[in-house]
Scaffold this motif. Sequence first.
Motif, short mmCIF file in Angstrom:
data_model
loop_
_atom_site.label_atom_id
_atom_site.label_comp_id
_atom_site.label_asym_id
_atom_site.label_seq_id
_atom_site.Cartn_x
_atom_site.Cartn_y
_atom_site.Cartn_z
N GLY A 52 -16.63 7.36 -0.18
CA GLY A 52 -16.41 6.48 -1.18
C GLY A 52 -16.45 5.11 -1.05
N ILE A 53 -17.33 4.69 0.30
CA ILE A 53 -17.63 3.34 0.39
C ILE A 53 -19.09 2.79 0.15
CG2 ILE A 53 -15.88 3.14 1.97
CD1 ILE A 53 -17.93 2.81 3.91
N ASP A 54 -19.42 1.86 -0.11
CA ASP A 54 -20.72 1.48 -0.25
C ASP A 54 -20.95 0.62 0.86
OD1 ASP A 54 -22.89 0.02 -0.74
OD2 ASP A 54 -22.29 -1.05 -2.66
N PRO A 55 -21.76 1.14 2.03
CA PRO A 55 -21.93 0.62 3.03
C PRO A 55 -22.60 -0.68 3.14
CG PRO A 55 -22.62 2.86 3.32
CD PRO A 55 -22.36 2.51 2.01
N PHE A 56 -23.42 -1.05 2.22
CA PHE A 56 -23.91 -2.39 2.20
C PHE A 56 -23.24 -3.61 1.24
CE2 PHE A 56 -27.85 -0.21 4.05
CZ PHE A 56 -27.94 -1.52 5.02
N GLY A 57 -22.36 -3.07 0.49
CA GLY A 57 -21.49 -3.83 -0.21
C GLY A 57 -22.19 -4.41 -1.46
N VAL A 58 -23.28 -3.63 -2.01
CA VAL A 58 -24.08 -3.61 -3.27
C VAL A 58 -23.33 -3.57 -4.49
CG1 VAL A 58 -26.03 -3.15 -4.47
CG2 VAL A 58 -26.10 -3.19 -2.04
N SER A 59 -22.22 -2.61 -4.36
CA SER A 59 -21.48 -2.45 -5.70
C SER A 59 -20.43 -3.59 -5.52
CB SER A 59 -20.99 -0.91 -5.54
OG SER A 59 -19.78 -0.86 -6.42
N PHE A 77 -12.35 -6.18 6.25
CA PHE A 77 -13.41 -6.65 7.08
C PHE A 77 -14.27 -5.43 7.17
CE2 PHE A 77 -9.81 -9.37 8.95
CZ PHE A 77 -10.44 -10.61 8.85
N PHE A 78 -15.72 -5.73 6.92
CA PHE A 78 -16.65 -4.61 6.76
C PHE A 78 -16.35 -3.35 6.25
CE2 PHE A 78 -16.69 -7.40 10.88
CZ PHE A 78 -17.89 -7.99 10.50
N ARG A 79 -15.33 -3.46 5.09
CA ARG A 79 -15.17 -2.34 4.21
C ARG A 79 -14.21 -1.14 5.20
NH1 ARG A 79 -17.13 -2.70 -0.98
NH2 ARG A 79 -18.71 -4.55 -1.16
N ALA A 80 -13.84 -1.88 6.21
CA ALA A 80 -12.78 -0.59 6.88
C ALA A 80 -11.81 -0.39 6.07
CB ALA A 80 -12.25 -1.45 8.15
N PRO A 81 -11.10 0.84 6.35
CA PRO A 81 -10.04 1.30 5.71
C PRO A 81 -8.98 0.44 5.90
CG PRO A 81 -10.79 2.97 6.86
CD PRO A 81 -11.77 1.74 7.43
N TYR A 82 -8.03 0.08 4.80
CA TYR A 82 -6.66 -0.54 4.92
C TYR A 82 -5.82 0.07 5.58
CZ TYR A 82 -2.65 -3.23 3.66
OH TYR A 82 -1.46 -3.88 3.91
N VAL A 83 -5.33 -0.16 6.73
CA VAL A 83 -4.35 0.66 7.41
C VAL A 83 -2.89 -0.13 7.54
CG1 VAL A 83 -3.76 2.10 9.50
CG2 VAL A 83 -6.03 1.85 8.56
N ARG A 84 -1.92 0.31 6.99
CA ARG A 84 -0.56 -0.21 7.18
C ARG A 84 -0.24 -0.04 8.75
NH1 ARG A 84 2.17 -2.26 2.86
NH2 ARG A 84 1.17 -1.94 0.81
N ASP A 85 -0.18 1.13 9.39
CA ASP A 85 0.41 1.58 10.49
C ASP A 85 -1.20 1.79 11.39
OD1 ASP A 85 1.38 2.77 12.73
OD2 ASP A 85 2.05 4.38 11.83
N GLY A 86 -1.18 0.74 12.37
CA GLY A 86 -2.18 0.76 13.13
C GLY A 86 -2.01 1.52 14.19
N SER A 87 -0.97 2.23 14.66
CA SER A 87 -0.68 3.25 15.52
C SER A 87 -1.77 3.99 16.01
CB SER A 87 0.60 3.80 15.60
OG SER A 87 0.71 4.75 14.57
N THR A 88 -2.50 4.58 14.99
CA THR A 88 -3.60 5.76 15.51
C THR A 88 -4.99 5.02 15.60
OG1 THR A 88 -4.17 6.06 13.16
CG2 THR A 88 -2.17 7.17 13.88
N ARG A 92 -13.43 -11.92 5.52
CA ARG A 92 -13.57 -10.41 4.69
C ARG A 92 -14.37 -10.66 3.61
NH1 ARG A 92 -7.50 -10.74 5.84
NH2 ARG A 92 -7.26 -9.01 7.08
N LYS A 93 -14.33 -11.38 2.93
CA LYS A 93 -15.58 -11.47 1.82
C LYS A 93 -16.84 -11.48 2.12
CE LYS A 93 -16.71 -15.16 -0.71
NZ LYS A 93 -16.49 -16.45 -1.46
N TRP A 94 -17.36 -12.34 3.18
CA TRP A 94 -18.72 -12.41 3.65
C TRP A 94 -19.09 -11.19 4.36
CZ3 TRP A 94 -22.66 -15.10 1.47
CH2 TRP A 94 -22.07 -16.10 0.72
#
Length: 355
Positions: free
Chosen positions: A39-46, A54-65, A93-95
């Motif tokens: 479900g991501i666009d690796p090159f950010g074209v979309s 950052f770099f379309r990484a998943p947004y994670v509320r709990d970073g323990s894992t 983040r944007k760039w």
Amino acid sequence: MARIPEERLAKYRRLAEQGLFDVKDDGIRAFLQRGVAEGIDPFGVSTSSPLNTFFRAPYVRDGSTLDIALVGIPMDITAPLHSGTQLGPRELRKWSQGYAAIHNVWKTCPFDMCNIGDVGDVPMEGYSIALRVEQIRKFFDVFVEQNVNTLTAGGEHTMTLPILWALGKNEPLAVVHLDSHGDTTGSFGGDEYNDGVIFRRAAVEGVIDPERTVQIGIHGRGSFLWDFSHDSGMRVITAEEFQDRGAADVMKEVRQIIGDGPTYLSVDSDCMDTSCMPGTTAPEPFGLTAREVRDIIRGLRGVDLVGADLAEINPFLDPSGASANLGAAIMLEMLCLLAEARVKRTGQTRKTHWM
């Protein structure tokens, strides 16, 4: 002039039938296709992607894992000359959206090596610098307890001190510090904390080892202020010395100084010349070039890097976005180093998943 033979044109047509991500490298092709499937666009074209991370990484509320946490610190209280670094994480983040998070030379793909997530910005309340550095320390203490490495975007460089408090509390860190300024002066203006005392306080408090600390790119109007750096045993490599010697020679010395222990990399964007980095809070002419900074970072490949940061990106001073774009590229170089170091240290590989 003769026309191109039909058999050659037929070959070109067959090649042109390949899809956008049908690249020859098996590993890169698999990552790109996996990204699309999850479900991501690796090159950010979309322009419709919901991920402003950052770099379309998943947004994670709990970073323990996580293996590596991507962190923003939008703090701007004590930096001199210009305000605006509080918007640095947002612009970075944007760039970073346009980067597929694959190293163009090494073919390193951090998201195929480590579980990486963007944990958002450090939550901060109040406007007291003492309160805010304590909030940052507590935020990073959790990562240390959970054995999570960090890549941080600022924000004023003062943020690095509480990060070092957390990461160096059990064992003093070696440090590679890129900057125009040594940041080892006494406090100015009566501040207990500011971006000019970071590495002096970290050394005095025992969270970094000054004899395994290298400061690269020092130059400009404040060069007479960094006596503590020299007297405490830090290796200070001025911009002029670096440019005379070249990256290969300098980085050979750097690696001898920092040794094999845990190392922190801190890059203040003002280490770079104003011609390539106008969007920084305290610009100094005649600094390092973007290519030289890249070569310094690449010269740390194989080092036991446990954390890194990029400070002082100031979008107000560069509306074109070129400085933030360069900053995002620098962060990608650091992310690749962190991922490789993490796998080497733990012997484990864990992919990032978006679904």
